[in-house]
Design a protein around this motif. Structure first.
Motif, PDB file in Angstrom:
ATOM      1  N   VAL A 225      33.894 -56.453  74.540  1.00 52.61           N
ATOM      2  CA  VAL A 225      33.039 -55.864  73.513  1.00 52.61           C
ATOM      3  C   VAL A 225      33.973 -55.397  72.408  1.00 52.61           C
ATOM      4  O   VAL A 225      34.753 -54.470  72.598  1.00 52.61           O
ATOM      5  CB  VAL A 225      32.197 -54.697  74.081  1.00 52.61           C
ATOM      6  N   THR A 226      33.920 -56.059  71.264  1.00 54.24           N
ATOM      7  CA  THR A 226      34.911 -55.847  70.203  1.00 54.24           C
ATOM      8  C   THR A 226      34.489 -54.854  69.131  1.00 54.24           C
ATOM      9  O   THR A 226      35.293 -54.535  68.259  1.00 54.24           O
ATOM     10  CB  THR A 226      35.273 -57.184  69.528  1.00 54.24           C
ATOM     11  N   GLY A 227      33.254 -54.392  69.184  1.00 51.22           N
ATOM     12  CA  GLY A 227      32.798 -53.441  68.180  1.00 51.22           C
ATOM     13  C   GLY A 227      31.315 -53.183  68.306  1.00 51.22           C
ATOM     14  O   GLY A 227      30.649 -53.717  69.204  1.00 51.22           O
ATOM     15  N   ASP A 228      30.805 -52.393  67.420  1.00 53.77           N
ATOM     16  CA  ASP A 228      29.389 -52.053  67.378  1.00 53.77           C
ATOM     17  C   ASP A 228      28.581 -53.285  66.999  1.00 53.77           C
ATOM     18  O   ASP A 228      28.987 -54.058  66.130  1.00 53.77           O
ATOM     19  CB  ASP A 228      29.174 -50.929  66.352  1.00 53.77           C
ATOM     20  N   GLU A 229      27.425 -53.454  67.626  1.00 49.94           N
ATOM     21  CA  GLU A 229      26.549 -54.602  67.340  1.00 49.94           C
ATOM     22  C   GLU A 229      26.160 -54.699  65.872  1.00 49.94           C
ATOM     23  O   GLU A 229      25.865 -55.777  65.385  1.00 49.94           O
ATOM     24  CB  GLU A 229      25.266 -54.511  68.172  1.00 49.94           C
ATOM     25  N   LYS A 230      26.156 -53.572  65.173  1.00 45.86           N
ATOM     26  CA  LYS A 230      25.740 -53.559  63.770  1.00 45.86           C
ATOM     27  C   LYS A 230      26.865 -53.985  62.830  1.00 45.86           C
ATOM     28  O   LYS A 230      26.626 -54.187  61.650  1.00 45.86           O
ATOM     29  CB  LYS A 230      25.235 -52.168  63.402  1.00 45.86           C
ATOM     30  N   GLU A 231      28.090 -54.114  63.343  1.00 45.86           N
ATOM     31  CA  GLU A 231      29.230 -54.539  62.527  1.00 45.86           C
ATOM     32  C   GLU A 231      29.359 -56.056  62.552  1.00 45.86           C
ATOM     33  O   GLU A 231      28.994 -56.700  63.527  1.00 45.86           O
ATOM     34  CB  GLU A 231      30.534 -53.936  63.075  1.00 45.86           C
TER      35      GLU A 231
ATOM     36  N   TRP B  46      39.040 -52.495  72.324  1.00 46.73           N
ATOM     37  CA  TRP B  46      37.983 -53.265  72.972  1.00 46.73           C
ATOM     38  C   TRP B  46      37.628 -52.646  74.322  1.00 46.73           C
ATOM     39  O   TRP B  46      38.463 -52.089  75.009  1.00 46.73           O
ATOM     40  CB  TRP B  46      38.422 -54.705  73.197  1.00 46.73           C
ATOM     41  N   ARG B  47      36.347 -52.799  74.709  1.00 47.03           N
ATOM     42  CA  ARG B  47      35.869 -52.427  76.040  1.00 47.03           C
ATOM     43  C   ARG B  47      35.625 -53.715  76.814  1.00 47.03           C
ATOM     44  O   ARG B  47      35.358 -54.767  76.220  1.00 47.03           O
ATOM     45  CB  ARG B  47      34.535 -51.673  75.951  1.00 47.03           C
ATOM     46  N   PHE B  48      35.674 -53.606  78.143  1.00 51.72           N
ATOM     47  CA  PHE B  48      35.503 -54.798  78.972  1.00 51.72           C
ATOM     48  C   PHE B  48      34.443 -54.584  80.040  1.00 51.72           C
ATOM     49  O   PHE B  48      34.332 -53.508  80.611  1.00 51.72           O
ATOM     50  CB  PHE B  48      36.835 -55.190  79.620  1.00 51.72           C
ATOM     51  N   GLU B  49      33.663 -55.645  80.287  1.00 43.98           N
ATOM     52  CA  GLU B  49      32.625 -55.646  81.309  1.00 43.98           C
ATOM     53  C   GLU B  49      32.923 -56.783  82.281  1.00 43.98           C
ATOM     54  O   GLU B  49      33.194 -57.909  81.865  1.00 43.98           O
ATOM     55  CB  GLU B  49      31.257 -55.874  80.660  1.00 43.98           C
ATOM     56  N   ASP B  50      32.873 -56.489  83.572  1.00 45.52           N
ATOM     57  CA  ASP B  50      33.197 -57.484  84.594  1.00 45.52           C
ATOM     58  C   ASP B  50      32.045 -58.471  84.767  1.00 45.52           C
ATOM     59  O   ASP B  50      30.974 -58.119  85.250  1.00 45.52           O
ATOM     60  CB  ASP B  50      33.508 -56.776  85.914  1.00 45.52           C
ATOM     61  N   TRP B  51      32.278 -59.694  84.338  1.00 43.59           N
ATOM     62  CA  TRP B  51      31.297 -60.767  84.482  1.00 43.59           C
ATOM     63  C   TRP B  51      31.775 -61.818  85.483  1.00 43.59           C
ATOM     64  O   TRP B  51      31.290 -62.949  85.520  1.00 43.59           O
ATOM     65  CB  TRP B  51      31.035 -61.452  83.137  1.00 43.59           C
ATOM     66  N   SER B  52      32.732 -61.447  86.333  1.00 47.31           N
ATOM     67  CA  SER B  52      33.351 -62.389  87.275  1.00 47.31           C
ATOM     68  C   SER B  52      32.331 -63.034  88.213  1.00 47.31           C
ATOM     69  O   SER B  52      32.446 -64.221  88.532  1.00 47.31           O
ATOM     70  CB  SER B  52      34.424 -61.680  88.104  1.00 47.31           C
TER      71      SER B  52
END
Length: 131
Positions: A44-50, A27-33
């Motif tokens: 973000v757990t995977g490709d948007e198309k999955e 997984w990738r992470f984006e700071d939404w704090s």
């Protein structure tokens, strides 16, 4: 309809949890704090198309779950291609077995684990030959 569109995993140690889920599942992470007003990282757990959904790690607001307590919320299950290699990563990253790998006959392999923050989650590998 009330389709699930987001999940939140409550964590005590944000960096430890990001490392765990990043290393085990990629997984990738984006700071939404800033938007949440607390430590909050979009996952973000995977490709948007999955098939699947994204979620977040959020700072726990109360005491962590007790060892051996019953699940008192949702348990998320991640689909995997290679059960045994993911289990090895889980254990290598500090996770623990909650319920060992078992066959869902004719369908899949399923098991449950405890992450570094005390939360229970599952992994699921489809396999028509599971027995």
């Amino acid at each position: 309809m009330g389709r699930i569109i987001h999940f939140e995993i409550h964590v005590d140690d944000m960096e430890r949890a990001k490392t765990f889920y990043g290393e085990v599942f990629g997984w990738r992470f984006e700071d939404w704090s800033e938007f949440a007003g607390m430590p909050y990282f979009g996952a973000v757990t995977g490709d948007e198309k999955e098939l699947g959904i994204n979620g977040a790690l959020m700072q726990r607001q109360s005491a962590p779950p007790e060892v051996n307590q019953a699940v008192n919320g949702y348990a998320c299950t991640m689909g995997v291609e290679d059960y045994d290699s993911i289990e090895a990563k889980i254990l290598d990253q500090g996770g623990k077995v909650a319920m060992p790998k078992s066959a869902l006959p004719g369908m899949a392999w399923q098991g449950y684990y405890i992450d570094t923050e005390g939360n229970i989650f599952g992994i699921h590998q489809p396999d028509e030959n599971a027995k």
